[in-house]
Design a protein around this motif. Structure first.
Motif, PDB file in Angstrom:
ATOM      1  N   GLY A   1       0.793  -1.223   0.000  1.00  0.00           N
ATOM      2  CA  GLY A   1       0.000   0.000   0.000  1.00  0.00           C
ATOM      3  C   GLY A   1       0.825   1.273   0.000  1.00  0.00           C
ATOM      4  N   LEU A   2       1.933   1.282   0.752  1.00  0.00           N
ATOM      5  CA  LEU A   2       2.706   2.510   0.925  1.00  0.00           C
ATOM      6  C   LEU A   2       3.886   2.639  -0.025  1.00  0.00           C
ATOM      7  N   ALA A   3       4.254   1.559  -0.697  1.00  0.00           N
ATOM      8  CA  ALA A   3       5.450   1.585  -1.555  1.00  0.00           C
ATOM      9  C   ALA A   3       5.428   2.689  -2.610  1.00  0.00           C
ATOM     10  N   PRO A   4       4.312   2.880  -3.349  1.00  0.00           N
ATOM     11  CA  PRO A   4       4.342   3.905  -4.407  1.00  0.00           C
ATOM     12  C   PRO A   4       4.552   5.325  -3.890  1.00  0.00           C
ATOM     13  N   VAL A   5       3.816   5.717  -2.849  1.00  0.00           N
ATOM     14  CA  VAL A   5       3.931   7.095  -2.365  1.00  0.00           C
ATOM     15  C   VAL A   5       5.317   7.340  -1.789  1.00  0.00           C
ATOM     16  N   VAL A   6       5.917   6.342  -1.148  1.00  0.00           N
ATOM     17  CA  VAL A   6       7.257   6.503  -0.581  1.00  0.00           C
ATOM     18  C   VAL A   6       8.305   6.546  -1.697  1.00  0.00           C
ATOM     19  N   LEU A   7       8.264   5.577  -2.609  1.00  0.00           N
ATOM     20  CA  LEU A   7       9.253   5.506  -3.682  1.00  0.00           C
ATOM     21  C   LEU A   7       9.219   6.736  -4.569  1.00  0.00           C
ATOM     22  N   TRP A   8       8.024   7.060  -5.098  1.00  0.00           N
ATOM     23  CA  TRP A   8       7.929   8.203  -6.005  1.00  0.00           C
ATOM     24  C   TRP A   8       8.059   9.527  -5.262  1.00  0.00           C
ATOM     25  N   GLY A   9       7.706   9.536  -3.979  1.00  0.00           N
ATOM     26  CA  GLY A   9       7.914  10.741  -3.182  1.00  0.00           C
ATOM     27  C   GLY A   9       9.386  11.085  -3.087  1.00  0.00           C
ATOM     28  N   ILE A  10      10.230  10.059  -2.898  1.00  0.00           N
ATOM     29  CA  ILE A  10      11.681  10.275  -2.829  1.00  0.00           C
ATOM     30  C   ILE A  10      12.223  10.718  -4.180  1.00  0.00           C
ATOM     31  N   VAL A  11      11.801  10.026  -5.245  1.00  0.00           N
ATOM     32  CA  VAL A  11      12.276  10.372  -6.595  1.00  0.00           C
ATOM     33  C   VAL A  11      11.919  11.821  -6.943  1.00  0.00           C
ATOM     34  N   LEU A  12      10.677  12.208  -6.699  1.00  0.00           N
ATOM     35  CA  LEU A  12      10.234  13.562  -7.041  1.00  0.00           C
ATOM     36  C   LEU A  12      10.899  14.607  -6.150  1.00  0.00           C
ATOM     37  N   ALA A  13      11.136  14.258  -4.890  1.00  0.00           N
ATOM     38  CA  ALA A  13      11.812  15.193  -3.987  1.00  0.00           C
ATOM     39  C   ALA A  13      13.245  15.454  -4.456  1.00  0.00           C
ATOM     40  N   VAL A  14      13.930  14.406  -4.901  1.00  0.00           N
ATOM     41  CA  VAL A  14      15.289  14.574  -5.425  1.00  0.00           C
ATOM     42  C   VAL A  14      15.285  15.462  -6.669  1.00  0.00           C
ATOM     43  N   LEU A  15      14.310  15.230  -7.558  1.00  0.00           N
ATOM     44  CA  LEU A  15      14.197  16.059  -8.763  1.00  0.00           C
ATOM     45  C   LEU A  15      13.941  17.518  -8.401  1.00  0.00           C
ATOM     46  N   ASN A  16      13.129  17.740  -7.360  1.00  0.00           N
ATOM     47  CA  ASN A  16      12.841  19.118  -6.956  1.00  0.00           C
ATOM     48  C   ASN A  16      14.051  19.801  -6.333  1.00  0.00           C
ATOM     49  N   ILE A  17      14.993  19.010  -5.818  1.00  0.00           N
ATOM     50  CA  ILE A  17      16.224  19.605  -5.292  1.00  0.00           C
ATOM     51  C   ILE A  17      17.045  20.198  -6.440  1.00  0.00           C
ATOM     52  N   PHE A  18      17.069  19.485  -7.566  1.00  0.00           N
ATOM     53  CA  PHE A  18      17.830  19.958  -8.719  1.00  0.00           C
ATOM     54  C   PHE A  18      17.070  21.017  -9.523  1.00  0.00           C
ATOM     55  N   TYR A  19      15.741  20.867  -9.582  1.00  0.00           N
ATOM     56  CA  TYR A  19      14.905  21.847 -10.282  1.00  0.00           C
ATOM     57  C   TYR A  19      14.092  22.590  -9.219  1.00  0.00           C
ATOM     58  N   ASN A  20      14.767  23.529  -8.541  1.00  0.00           N
ATOM     59  CA  ASN A  20      14.170  24.159  -7.363  1.00  0.00           C
ATOM     60  C   ASN A  20      13.688  25.576  -7.615  1.00  0.00           C
TER      61      ASN A  20
END
Length: 212
Positions: free
Chosen positions: A120-139
């Protein structure tokens, strides 16, 4: 332990269908809207949206198109993660499909409490991390909002998964769940059933079996 067939000593408890239960439906979707609004406000504090909408041209529509297409791709990837973990835990064929505008992943397997919480929680955690990393570079700028828009959908749209996880946390430790993708059937061990699994139960989940 997860099973391809319902073990002896278990009985059907309830069906969780967020689309059919109107009270839960509006509670979950209301929470999703509140989270989305709060994240828009947070994004505005990081990089005001009006600062990237000034002096728009035709080229400015490209990020908008990327955000819309990217979100629909995300929805498919979200369900793909559900499906991957379903397969990892069960070695059972996963069914993917669409109901109205929603994608889903379902399985005929019966998942135990810990496995289903991870599913149940895998998608929100996995993609949350991926998108957060992208937002660090595209801030900054419009591309920040493109990624943030998808992140809003990721976190805000996960309220259904979080609700089901909450229900699983409150359920007995030996609960089993069968998730068709559009609803979940919950099974409890019958009162007085033996705690130890029978030999039939131990063999209920051969890895090489494919239960279509």
């Amino acid at each position: 332990m997860n099973y391809k067939q319902l073990p002896e000593g278990y009985a059907f408890k309830e069906t969780i269908d967020l689309s059919e239960n109107k009270k839960i439906f509006w509670t979950v979707n209301g929470a999703s809207i509140v989270i989305a609004v709060l994240m828009v406000v947070a994004g505005w504090l990081i990089w005001p949206l009006n600062s990237v909408t000034t002096g728009w041209s035709l080229m400015s529509l490209i990020p908008v198109a990327v955000a819309i297409v990217g979100y629909f791709i995300y929805l498919i990837l979200h369900e793909a993660v559900h499906g991957v973990f379903m397969f990892i835990f069960s070695h059972t064929k996963v069914k993917f499909g669409f109901k109205k505008i929603y994608a889903y992943a379902g399985s005929k397997a019966y998942f135990d409490k810990k496995s289903y919480i991870v599913i149940g929680l895998a998608p929100v955690v996995l993609w949350g991390i991926v998108l957060a990393v992208l937002n660090i570079f595209y801030n900054s700028g419009m591309w920040f909002w493109v990624i943030w828009f998808i992140q809003i959908g990721n976190i805000g749209g996960a309220t259904g998964d979080v609700y089901v996880t909450y229900r699983m946390i409150r359920a007995p430790k030996d609960v089993l769940v069968q998730d068709s993708g559009v609803s979940m059937d919950v099974y409890y061990r019958e009162s007085g059933a033996a705690e130890a699994e029978t030999p039939a139960q131990e063999k209920a989940f051969p890895a090489e079996e494919n239960n279509d």
